[in-house]
Design a protein around this motif. Structure first.
Motif, PDB file in Angstrom:
ATOM      1  N   ASP A  82      -0.221 -12.809 -11.431  1.00  0.00           N
ATOM      2  CA  ASP A  82      -1.104 -11.718 -11.297  1.00  0.00           C
ATOM      3  C   ASP A  82      -0.243 -10.565 -11.400  1.00  0.00           C
ATOM      4  O   ASP A  82       0.866 -10.433 -10.865  1.00  0.00           O
ATOM      5  N   ILE A  83      -1.006  -9.228 -11.642  1.00  0.00           N
ATOM      6  CA  ILE A  83      -0.290  -7.954 -11.565  1.00  0.00           C
ATOM      7  C   ILE A  83      -1.205  -6.927 -11.037  1.00  0.00           C
ATOM      8  O   ILE A  83      -2.360  -7.304 -11.471  1.00  0.00           O
ATOM      9  N   GLU A  84      -0.807  -6.001 -10.218  1.00  0.00           N
ATOM     10  CA  GLU A  84      -1.827  -5.174  -9.950  1.00  0.00           C
ATOM     11  C   GLU A  84      -1.264  -3.763  -9.344  1.00  0.00           C
ATOM     12  O   GLU A  84      -0.143  -3.703  -9.081  1.00  0.00           O
ATOM     13  N   GLN A  85      -2.032  -2.790  -9.261  1.00  0.00           N
ATOM     14  CA  GLN A  85      -1.505  -1.521  -8.855  1.00  0.00           C
ATOM     15  C   GLN A  85      -1.967  -1.028  -7.611  1.00  0.00           C
ATOM     16  O   GLN A  85      -3.003  -1.329  -7.463  1.00  0.00           O
ATOM     17  N   HIS A  86      -1.066  -0.655  -6.803  1.00  0.00           N
ATOM     18  CA  HIS A  86      -1.713  -0.480  -5.295  1.00  0.00           C
ATOM     19  C   HIS A  86      -2.233   0.877  -5.123  1.00  0.00           C
ATOM     20  O   HIS A  86      -1.391   1.994  -5.188  1.00  0.00           O
ATOM     21  N   ASP A  87      -3.566   0.910  -4.998  1.00  0.00           N
ATOM     22  CA  ASP A  87      -4.175   2.093  -4.302  1.00  0.00           C
ATOM     23  C   ASP A  87      -4.036   3.231  -5.559  1.00  0.00           C
ATOM     24  O   ASP A  87      -3.683   4.431  -4.835  1.00  0.00           O
ATOM     25  N   PHE A  88      -4.199   2.838  -6.759  1.00  0.00           N
ATOM     26  CA  PHE A  88      -3.779   4.127  -7.857  1.00  0.00           C
ATOM     27  C   PHE A  88      -2.396   4.789  -7.546  1.00  0.00           C
ATOM     28  O   PHE A  88      -2.414   5.912  -7.858  1.00  0.00           O
ATOM     29  N   ASP A  89      -1.425   4.133  -6.922  1.00  0.00           N
ATOM     30  CA  ASP A  89      -0.377   4.806  -6.744  1.00  0.00           C
ATOM     31  C   ASP A  89       0.690   4.207  -7.591  1.00  0.00           C
ATOM     32  O   ASP A  89       0.377   3.440  -8.593  1.00  0.00           O
ATOM     33  N   ARG A  90       1.877   4.910  -7.682  1.00  0.00           N
ATOM     34  CA  ARG A  90       2.786   4.399  -8.605  1.00  0.00           C
ATOM     35  C   ARG A  90       3.704   3.330  -8.048  1.00  0.00           C
ATOM     36  O   ARG A  90       5.067   3.055  -7.895  1.00  0.00           O
ATOM     37  N   ILE A  91       2.983   2.232  -7.495  1.00  0.00           N
ATOM     38  CA  ILE A  91       3.636   0.920  -6.936  1.00  0.00           C
ATOM     39  C   ILE A  91       2.844  -0.193  -7.840  1.00  0.00           C
ATOM     40  O   ILE A  91       1.471  -0.227  -7.851  1.00  0.00           O
ATOM     41  N   LYS A 147       6.667  -2.217   4.193  1.00  0.00           N
ATOM     42  CA  LYS A 147       5.510  -1.658   4.352  1.00  0.00           C
ATOM     43  C   LYS A 147       5.350  -0.806   3.104  1.00  0.00           C
ATOM     44  O   LYS A 147       6.242  -0.026   2.782  1.00  0.00           O
ATOM     45  N   LEU A 148       4.152  -0.377   2.865  1.00  0.00           N
ATOM     46  CA  LEU A 148       3.637   0.389   1.810  1.00  0.00           C
ATOM     47  C   LEU A 148       3.511   1.798   2.164  1.00  0.00           C
ATOM     48  O   LEU A 148       3.331   1.908   3.363  1.00  0.00           O
ATOM     49  N   PRO A 149       3.864   2.722   1.392  1.00  0.00           N
ATOM     50  CA  PRO A 149       3.625   4.214   1.871  1.00  0.00           C
ATOM     51  C   PRO A 149       2.154   4.542   2.168  1.00  0.00           C
ATOM     52  O   PRO A 149       1.443   3.675   1.589  1.00  0.00           O
ATOM     53  N   PRO A 150       1.938   5.522   2.914  1.00  0.00           N
ATOM     54  CA  PRO A 150       0.620   5.864   2.950  1.00  0.00           C
ATOM     55  C   PRO A 150      -0.145   5.917   1.812  1.00  0.00           C
ATOM     56  O   PRO A 150       0.146   6.338   0.880  1.00  0.00           O
ATOM     57  N   ALA A 151      -1.655   5.296   2.088  1.00  0.00           N
ATOM     58  CA  ALA A 151      -2.518   5.093   0.991  1.00  0.00           C
ATOM     59  C   ALA A 151      -2.934   6.573   0.407  1.00  0.00           C
ATOM     60  O   ALA A 151      -2.979   7.554   1.271  1.00  0.00           O
ATOM     61  N   ARG A 152      -3.043   6.947  -0.804  1.00  0.00           N
ATOM     62  CA  ARG A 152      -3.607   7.846  -1.495  1.00  0.00           C
ATOM     63  C   ARG A 152      -4.907   7.788  -2.002  1.00  0.00           C
ATOM     64  O   ARG A 152      -5.310   6.789  -2.527  1.00  0.00           O
ATOM     65  N   GLU A 153      -5.591   8.878  -2.216  1.00  0.00           N
ATOM     66  CA  GLU A 153      -7.184   8.813  -2.769  1.00  0.00           C
ATOM     67  C   GLU A 153      -6.847   8.323  -4.434  1.00  0.00           C
ATOM     68  O   GLU A 153      -5.983   9.067  -4.965  1.00  0.00           O
ATOM     69  N   SER A 154      -8.054   7.726  -4.754  1.00  0.00           N
ATOM     70  CA  SER A 154      -7.851   7.050  -6.208  1.00  0.00           C
ATOM     71  C   SER A 154      -8.845   7.939  -6.887  1.00  0.00           C
ATOM     72  O   SER A 154     -10.174   8.071  -6.562  1.00  0.00           O
ATOM     73  N   PRO A 155      -8.824   8.640  -7.819  1.00  0.00           N
ATOM     74  CA  PRO A 155      -9.647   9.412  -8.782  1.00  0.00           C
ATOM     75  C   PRO A 155     -10.789   8.499  -9.685  1.00  0.00           C
ATOM     76  O   PRO A 155     -11.847   9.021  -9.882  1.00  0.00           O
ATOM     77  N   VAL A 156     -10.286   7.241  -9.463  1.00  0.00           N
ATOM     78  CA  VAL A 156     -11.162   6.047 -10.194  1.00  0.00           C
ATOM     79  C   VAL A 156     -12.131   5.675  -9.208  1.00  0.00           C
ATOM     80  O   VAL A 156     -13.363   5.406  -9.676  1.00  0.00           O
ATOM     81  N   GLU A 157     -11.730   5.617  -7.922  1.00  0.00           N
ATOM     82  CA  GLU A 157     -12.586   4.947  -6.908  1.00  0.00           C
ATOM     83  C   GLU A 157     -13.455   5.906  -6.158  1.00  0.00           C
ATOM     84  O   GLU A 157     -14.404   5.699  -5.429  1.00  0.00           O
ATOM     85  N   VAL A 158     -12.968   7.142  -6.186  1.00  0.00           N
ATOM     86  CA  VAL A 158     -13.564   8.032  -5.165  1.00  0.00           C
ATOM     87  C   VAL A 158     -14.890   8.354  -5.225  1.00  0.00           C
ATOM     88  O   VAL A 158     -15.616   8.632  -6.511  1.00  0.00           O
ATOM     89  N   SER A 159     -15.839   8.614  -4.259  1.00  0.00           N
ATOM     90  CA  SER A 159     -17.105   8.878  -4.466  1.00  0.00           C
ATOM     91  C   SER A 159     -17.459  10.317  -4.454  1.00  0.00           C
ATOM     92  O   SER A 159     -16.198  11.328  -4.142  1.00  0.00           O
ATOM     93  N   TRP A 160     -18.651  10.689  -4.938  1.00  0.00           N
ATOM     94  CA  TRP A 160     -19.088  12.020  -5.058  1.00  0.00           C
ATOM     95  C   TRP A 160     -19.066  12.776  -3.653  1.00  0.00           C
ATOM     96  O   TRP A 160     -18.188  13.836  -3.573  1.00  0.00           O
TER      97      TRP A 160
END
Length: 650
Positions: free
Chosen positions: A88-97, A147-160
């Motif tokens: 499998d492959i995944e992007q972590h929290d819309f970050d460059r990871i 340890k992953l860097p602190p999570a950042r907001e994702s423009p894909v998942e963010v609510s209004w």
């Protein structure tokens, strides 16, 4: 010019790279900040995944020459990942990871800032990394928890509601607020505002709720846009590569691609080639600069030796030009020293200078230790040794001139040698610039539909296909077997299903070849068996219908009715290059079949040579015949297990 992928790019490429699930990892290469993972995907063949720390991840066809000595990081990755499967492959929290799962291991690609590539185990403990680092809140070191860097907001998942909360409080331009708070970068912030027709310089906290709602909607529109990978050009030069159509680049020249990987590969691949050219020129130019500096030093040395030679020659000549005067002077000074001693002699000379005595004024220095007096004649200083004759004094200068001349000759030779080196390096620069950079582009031939299976062309010209695994076995029978074909199978557990296309028109020769192919491509080969049994049947005898109370798994079929047997079929195949439909194909099949289509072939049987070694030997022979065949292509067509070459027909 763009030099690294954005979080948005990573979102799209990760979605695309999920198609690699199930691919086997063949080998891993490491060079500086890059690793390349060579994979094999059933039915599709070779795939090369490139990961450059801090910059990019995608499939590539630009293959750098592998370092001669694999690094310790290469060996570590090979030890844990080679032979494993891309799960499998995944992007972590819309970050460059990006996280790649391979069995119990996870390979983590950090594509931000300097970047890193880290291998962790099932407990998230670091096994190894491209580089070891320590930060305020985390450490990249073996046996430490990753340890992953602190999570950042994702423009894909963010609510209004969350979007409103994040943006409304920002007392900066809306373009900066979007880029900073929602981890999307400047380009996509500009794109969203362009689509929303809102001035990017407006303060975020001054926008109305209606304007923010429009921005939110356009943001969702951008990040859910259909994929349309393209490279952007300005004045014929690449400036960006993006996964979707952007209004921001509306008036720019573009080149479109089927996949985002292809677009990224074209973009970064060309940058890699250009960088390699610059790097190569840089090294050669540096050598040239060093040689030019040496030439300048040698020129200065030659000038120095020439001046020294000239000066000493002139001083020797000056002594002889003033022979009588200097001869008398030497005698008088010698007598005075003998009579007075050096201290008194020096004192008398100083007194004579004060009195304006011409001889005393000519004396510039006295050296009792060396028994020498330096005088000046015609503006030139001559050192005279009182314990030597005038001829001996002159000879000292001539000897110095001679030595300087020898040094000059040596320097001239060295200078000429250096000039030759300069010519050689300049020639090398020209030659190197003509050469291809050590980054080759894999030009993938469009394979025939049947090459995803085991296959050969019979001596009578019939196409014979067989499965490689459960999936392709299922396809061979259910998708590719027609009513006019014939079915063959070896009496060996796990043997491939073999189909002779249009086989009902074939003679017994082709049917026997197909049965020989069936036994040779079965487990009997890897078990070192030299003969086995096989049979043929009609397509309507082959069914997925299992006997009562039994279940047939994927790739398994039942054969009802009469089976037409061949007993004691020898396991023996040949490899050769045949011309099929105007194209050269490397084929592995029964000896008679290969022999019918080419005069040169290699006969193989079960044996003791590892498959990888057998592949290398066959590859060398084919190269000797003028055919360049990739090792993975040979690996794909050869039977399973070890073997030996028993005959080479040329």
């Amino acid at each position: 010019m763009k030099e690294e992928m954005s979080s948005v790019d990573i979102k799209y490429i990760v979605e695309e790279l999920k198609s690699l699930k199930g691919a086997r990892i063949d080998k891993i290469y490491h060079d500086e900040s890059e690793i390349r993972i060579k994979l094999h995907k059933a039915g599709e063949g070779r795939k090369d995944l490139i990961i450059e720390a801090g910059k990019r991840i995608h499939l590539t066809s630009y293959i750098k020459e592998a370092p001669k000595m694999p690094s310790s990081f290469t060996m570590l990755l090979r030890k844990h990942l080679s032979g494993g499967f891309f799960d499998d492959i995944e992007q972590h929290d819309f970050d460059r990871i990006v996280k790649i799962k391979v069995g119990n291991y996870t390979l983590i690609a950090e594509l931000f800032r300097r970047g890193n590539i880290v291998l962790v185990d099932e407990n998230n403990i670091i096994i190894g990394a491209l580089r070891y680092e320590e930060f305020r809140d985390r450490a990249i070191k073996p046996k430490h928890e990753y340890k992953l860097p602190p999570a950042r907001e994702s423009p894909v998942e963010v609510s209004w509601e969350r979007f409103l909360e994040l943006i409304k409080s920002e007392d900066v331009e809306i373009v900066r607020a979007l880029a900073r708070k929602l981890n999307m970068g400047g380009l996509y912030a500009e794109e969203i505002l362009l689509r929303a027709e809102i001035d990017k310089k407006k303060k975020a906290n001054k926008l109305s709720e209606e304007e923010l709602k429009l921005i939110f909607e356009k943001m969702k529109e951008v990040f859910n846009a259909p994929k349309k990978p393209n490279i952007i050009y300005k004045d014929g030069t690449m400036i960006d590569v993006v996964p979707i159509e952007l209004k921001w680049y509306e008036n720019y020249e573009k080149k479109y691609f089927k996949t985002f990987s292809e677009a990224l590969d074209e973009y970064f691949g060309k940058i890699t080639v250009e960088k390699a050219k610059i790097e190569r020129t840089k090294r050669l130019e540096e050598k040239k600069r060093q040689i030019l500096a040496t030439l300048r030093r040698q020129e200065e040395q030659m000038k120095g030796f020439e001046a020294e030679m000239k000066k000493n020659q002139e001083l020797g000549d000056l002594i002889y030009a003033n022979f009588t005067f200097i001869d008398n002077l030497l005698r008088e000074f010698s007598k005075a020293v003998e009579k007075l001693g050096w201290e008194e002699f020096k004192k008398r000379i100083e007194e004579g200078k004060k009195a304006g005595n011409k001889i005393a004024l000519m004396v510039k220095s006295i050296d009792p230790k060396e028994k020498a007096v330096t005088i000046e004649i015609d503006g030139k200083k001559i050192r005279l040794y009182l314990n030597k004759s005038i001829g001996e004094n002159a000879e000292i200068y001539y000897e110095k001139a001679k030595k300087a001349k020898h040094k000059l000759e040596g320097a001239k030779k060295a200078y000429e040698d250096t000039k030759k080196k300069l010519q050689e390096i300049e020639k090398l620069i020209k030659e190197e610039m003509k050469k291809e950079v050590k980054v080759k582009k894999l030009e993938k031939r469009k394979k025939k539909w049947f090459e995803k299976f085991r296959w050969f062309i019979s001596s009578e010209g019939f196409l014979v296909i067989g499965g490689k695994d459960a999936t392709t076995n299922e396809m061979v029978v259910k998708k590719h077997m027609d009513e006019n074909d014939l079915y063959c199978h070896a009496d060996v557990h796990g043997a491939p299903h073999i189909v002779i296309k249009d086989g009902q028109k074939a003679s017994e020769k082709t049917i026997f070849e197909a049965c020989q192919f069936a036994v040779s491509m079965s487990k009997a080969w890897s078990e070192g068996v030299y003969s086995a049994d096989a049979y043929w049947a009609y397509p309507n005898q082959v069914t997925k219908k299992a006997p009562s109370g039994e279940y047939l798994g994927k790739g398994a079929f039942m054969v009802y009715g009469k089976r037409n047997w061949y007993h004691g079929i020898p396991l023996k195949l040949a490899v050769g290059v045949i011309n099929y439909e105007g194209e050269d194909l490397v084929m592995c099949g029964p000896v008679d079949a290969v022999k019918a289509h080419t005069k040169r072939y290699i006969v193989i049987r079960p044996g003791d040579l590892k498959k990888s070694e057998l592949v290398k030997k066959i590859k060398k022979i084919l190269e000797r015949w003028g055919y360049k065949v990739a090792e993975e292509d040979l690996m794909a067509i050869l039977p399973p297990g070890e073997g030996d070459i028993v005959e080479v027909v040329e």
